[in-house]
Design an enzyme around this catalytic site. Structure first.
Site, PDB file in Angstrom:
ATOM      1  CG  ASP A  32      -1.981  -1.055   1.141  1.00  0.00           C
ATOM      2  OD1 ASP A  32      -1.980  -1.777   0.121  1.00  0.00           O
ATOM      3  OD2 ASP A  32      -2.787  -1.177   2.079  1.00  0.00           O
ATOM      4  CD  GLU A  34       6.807   1.785  -4.443  1.00  0.00           C
ATOM      5  OE1 GLU A  34       7.177   2.267  -3.385  1.00  0.00           O
ATOM      6  OE2 GLU A  34       7.350   2.024  -5.535  1.00  0.00           O
ATOM      7  CG  LEU A  83     -14.029   9.688   2.218  1.00  0.00           C
ATOM      8  CD1 LEU A  83     -13.650   8.990   3.511  1.00  0.00           C
ATOM      9  CD2 LEU A  83     -14.886  10.913   2.522  1.00  0.00           C
ATOM     10  CD  GLU A 114     -18.402   8.783  10.790  1.00  0.00           C
ATOM     11  OE1 GLU A 114     -18.742   7.633  10.497  1.00  0.00           O
ATOM     12  OE2 GLU A 114     -18.721   9.772  10.124  1.00  0.00           O
ATOM     13  CE  LYS A 116     -10.148   6.605   4.326  1.00  0.00           C
ATOM     14  NZ  LYS A 116      -9.894   5.207   4.000  1.00  0.00           N
ATOM     15  CG  ASP A 118      -6.946  -0.353   5.699  1.00  0.00           C
ATOM     16  OD1 ASP A 118      -7.493  -0.048   4.623  1.00  0.00           O
ATOM     17  OD2 ASP A 118      -5.751  -0.663   5.784  1.00  0.00           O
ATOM     18  CD  GLU A 174     -14.483   0.902   4.944  1.00  0.00           C
ATOM     19  OE1 GLU A 174     -15.379   1.680   4.560  1.00  0.00           O
ATOM     20  OE2 GLU A 174     -13.348   0.876   4.465  1.00  0.00           O
ATOM     21  CE1 TYR A 226     -19.503   5.582   4.029  1.00  0.00           C
ATOM     22  CE2 TYR A 226     -18.193   3.629   4.525  1.00  0.00           C
ATOM     23  CZ  TYR A 226     -18.776   4.484   3.597  1.00  0.00           C
ATOM     24  OH  TYR A 226     -18.629   4.252   2.268  1.00  0.00           O
ATOM     25  CE  LYS A 315      -5.579   7.514   3.103  1.00  0.00           C
ATOM     26  NZ  LYS A 315      -5.090   6.257   2.623  1.00  0.00           N
ATOM     27  CB  CYS A 411      20.360 -23.874  21.600  1.00  0.00           C
ATOM     28  SG  CYS A 411      20.360 -22.314  22.490  1.00  0.00           S
ATOM     29  CB  CYS A 414      23.726 -23.615  25.383  1.00  0.00           C
ATOM     30  SG  CYS A 414      22.182 -24.490  25.059  1.00  0.00           S
ATOM     31  CB  CYS A 429      17.155 -23.769  23.717  1.00  0.00           C
ATOM     32  SG  CYS A 429      18.502 -24.364  24.739  1.00  0.00           S
ATOM     33  CB  CYS A 435      20.727 -22.532  27.506  1.00  0.00           C
ATOM     34  SG  CYS A 435      20.764 -21.338  26.153  1.00  0.00           S
TER      35      CYS A 435
HETATM   36  O1  I6G Z   1     -14.931   5.182   2.503  1.00  0.00           O
HETATM   37  C1  I6G Z   1     -15.367   5.765   3.599  1.00  0.00           C
HETATM   38  C2  I6G Z   1     -14.973   5.308   4.821  1.00  0.00           C
HETATM   39  C3  I6G Z   1     -15.438   5.907   5.966  1.00  0.00           C
HETATM   40  C4  I6G Z   1     -16.268   6.857   3.488  1.00  0.00           C
HETATM   41  C5  I6G Z   1     -16.724   7.464   4.669  1.00  0.00           C
HETATM   42  C6  I6G Z   1     -16.299   6.965   5.917  1.00  0.00           C
HETATM   43  O2  I6G Z   1     -16.767   7.587   6.990  1.00  0.00           O
HETATM   44  C7  I6G Z   1     -16.335   7.147   8.250  1.00  0.00           C
HETATM   45  N1  I6G Z   1     -17.571   8.518   4.571  1.00  0.00           N
HETATM   46  C8  I6G Z   1     -17.938   8.951   3.378  1.00  0.00           C
HETATM   47  C9  I6G Z   1     -18.848  10.113   3.309  1.00  0.00           C
HETATM   48  C10 I6G Z   1     -17.494   8.351   2.215  1.00  0.00           C
HETATM   49  N2  I6G Z   1     -16.651   7.298   2.269  1.00  0.00           N
HETATM   50  C11 I6G Z   1     -17.892   8.835   0.884  1.00  0.00           C
END
Ligand code: I6G
Length: 587
Positions: A32, A34, A83, A114, A116, A118, A174, A226, A315, A411, A414, A429, A435
């Site tokens: 990610d 890169e 976003l 909030e 974000k 992954d 998500e 979300y 981020k 080991c 020792c 070991c 040891c």
């Molecule tokens: O992709 C997203 C992750 C989290 C989001 C998001 C979000 O809010 C916590 N909120 C919006 C409005 C959008 N994508 C478009």
């Protein structure tokens, strides 16, 4: 100009290819960090040369096209946008200023902050309160129908509960996987010879975009809402946070971490607090999302073709970087477990120089397909020891000869035999306290901050003391003389006296610290605390049988077994006796 044009074309082709690997076939070839770096370079060139920006640029698209023909297509009634992101305070402040300018408000704007997550954005459609369809974001306009798979995720309600639910309600959120879930499925995959996932996000994505819902059902997926999509049949509240509260009342999972902020300072404070808490969530987040809370103001501000103008993802600093694996060293811990430790070409990650990373065990080396000389992605999260996340397959420096990593047959401390413990994927070991490497680790643990907290005795001093034969176990520390200490490299009269004083101070401790300091396998500070409050006295702990030990809160069968084995050992009992009776440790 021509060369800029060429670079832009090259980056676009490269990024489109990576997007296909990432979003469509779910087999990313590059890490990610890169990908983000290439995307950022392209974005910068396009900003500097706006005449070269085209609508089909990867910077202007939401992401994945559809894995055509496999899943049914779903048209999003309202586009599922991406976003915009900012990666530092100035970037955030510029967004905040833009908001104020667009709204022309003198008062501060209420913002909803909030996590974000992954994971993967999905849309859930409830008609008359029943889940009828779920889809991926896809390219933002058309997604894939993944209803059957989504139905297997326990936390997502099939029927909403409560009142005032719009007849037609689209909820967005998500899907993601926790660290523990990820570890569990990868361990099982390794055991069964199946595909190993490179990170929780890929594991979630692979599990969701799978043609067999029975497979998805076995994957520990979870979900958090979300936002609101299209709705009809009833009004919804006029703020984002109130919508989230409604979702919660209807049985949908929403994060308790969400907060309203009333100024840019508060948002930045929320960002830093979240970054501090990041290692403790138990799932991956890569920043925070800040949204204008008032839905009417959101409408006023509007969106671009690919992202709302009323929201931004702030981020976190990259916690990942790429460097070279120079070597792997095998370290012997206090309980004899042999751990591979990666020696890296030193690299700065989020302000800290990293030159070593844990590899946990040989299974991890196998899982990563790691070889000496590989370029690797390192992640450093908070205070946690840096980890190798993946190997960069496209090693440009291809004339480098890569070397396989082999587990030592004996080991390294020792020369004793090594035993593989299958249940724990660990190698140990068999030399016990004969040891020196184990003895050094055990003594280091005994002196450490959470144990007896003996100041001034670090690794180099302990190594010398064991090598010179002055000490063999923790109790011997208390018999050290000034002459012995001053015979060590770098220890003068004053430092020697400080060590003697520190040893004397450490004699007053707590029962919990004492149990923890013994360095018994699987007995951490919390279990030591449970043992201390359960048994109260040393004698009752020493005389407890296996059943009594395993009845203590937090002590599983394996921990009880190690505890009993440790306490039954005559050498260990003698060390405990000397520490308490002769040295005079008390609590
Ligand atoms: O992709 C997203 C992750 C989290 C989001 C998001 C979000 O809010 C916590 N909120 C919006 C409005 C959008 N994508 C478009």
């Amino acid at each position: 100009m021509e060369s800029v044009q060429k670079t832009i074309t090259y980056l676009k082709t490269l990024l489109r290819n990576y997007q296909y690997q990432y979003y469509v076939i779910n087999e990313p070839e590059i890490p990610d960090v890169e990908y983000d770096r290439l995307m950022e370079t392209l974005r910068k060139l396009e900003t500097e040369n706006p005449n070269l920006l085209t609508q089909d640029s990867p910077t202007q698209c939401v992401g994945g096209a559809s894995l055509s023909g496999i899943f049914k297509q779903v048209n999003h009634k309202i586009p599922m946008l991406s976003l915009d992101t900012v990666s530092d305070e100035n970037g955030y402040l510029a967004f905040h200023q833009r908001l104020k300018k667009r709204l022309n408000l003198s008062r501060d704007i209420t913002l909803c902050c909030e996590l974000k997550l992954d994971g993967l954005a999905v849309s859930l459609l409830y008609i008359n309160g029943s889940l009828v369809r779920a889809s991926t974001r896809g390219d933002g306009l058309i997604g894939e129908d993944i209803t059957a798979n989504i139905r297997t995720i326990g936390i997502i309600p099939k029927y909403l509960i409560g009142n005032n639910i719009p007849a037609y309600l689209e909820v967005r959120g998500e899907v993601f996987m926790s660290h523990s879930g990820f570890k569990k499925i990868n361990q099982a995959a390794y055991r069964d010879g199946n595909k190993i996932f490179s990170n929780p996000r890929n594991a979630a994505s692979g599990s969701l975009r799978n043609l067999d819902p029975c497979i998805t059902a076995k994957r520990p997926l979870t979900f958090m809402c979300y936002g609101l999509g299209f709705f009809k049949g009833r009004s919804m509240p006029c703020s984002h946070i109130a919508c989230l509260q409604y979702f919660k009342a209807w049985g949908l999972p929403v994060s308790d971490y969400t907060r309203l902020c009333y100024s840019s300072e508060e948002v930045i404070k929320f960002y830093h607090n979240t970054e501090i808490n990041r290692p403790f969530f138990g799932f991956d987040i890569d920043g925070i999302v800040i949204k204008v809370d008032d839905l009417e103001l959101q409408r006023k501000i509007g969106s671009s073709a690919h992202a709302p103008r009323w929201a931004v993802a702030f981020k976190f600093l990259a916690q990942e970087a790429i460097t070279r694996l120079n070597n792997v060293e095998f370290q012997v811990g206090r309980t004899g477990v042999i751990t591979p430790v990666a020696q890296l070409e030193p690299i700065r990650i989020a302000g800290v120089l990293v030159s070593r990373a844990t590899l946990h065990n040989m299974y991890e080396i196998d899982r990563l397909g790691l070889k000496i000389g590989d370029n690797v992605v390192i992640r450093r999260a908070g205070d946690v020891i840096p980890q190798i996340i993946s190997v960069v397959k496209s090693n440009i420096n291809s004339n480098l000869v890569l070397k396989s990593i082999t587990v030592p047959k004996k080991c390294p401390g020792c020369g004793s035999e090594i035993k593989f413990i299958s249940g724990e994927a660990a190698t140990r070991c068999t030399g016990g306290l004969s040891c020196p490497a184990q003895r050094k680790s055990a003594i280091r643990h005994f002196t450490s901050r959470k144990a007896l907290n003996i100041n001034g005795i670090g690794k180099t001093i302990i190594d010398q003391l064991v090598d010179k034969g002055y000490i063999n176990n923790p109790a011997d520390l208390f018999m050290l003389t000034i002459d012995q200490l001053t015979s060590l490299e770098g220890i003068g009269q004053k430092s020697a006296q400080n060590i003697i004083d520190a040893l004397s101070i450490s004699k007053k401790t707590t029962f919990t610290r004492f149990i923890y300091a013994l360095g018994i396998s699987k007995i951490g500070l919390v279990t030591a605390e449970n043992l201390a409050s359960h048994f109260v006295t040393l004698n009752s702990l020493l005389s407890a049988d296996l059943n009594t030990l395993s009845s203590v809160r937090g002590i599983g069968r394996a921990a009880a077994h190690y505890l009993k084995e440790f306490l039954n050992d005559v050498n260990n009992r003698e060390i405990i006796r000397v520490l308490v009776v002769e040295v005079g440790i008390y609590w």
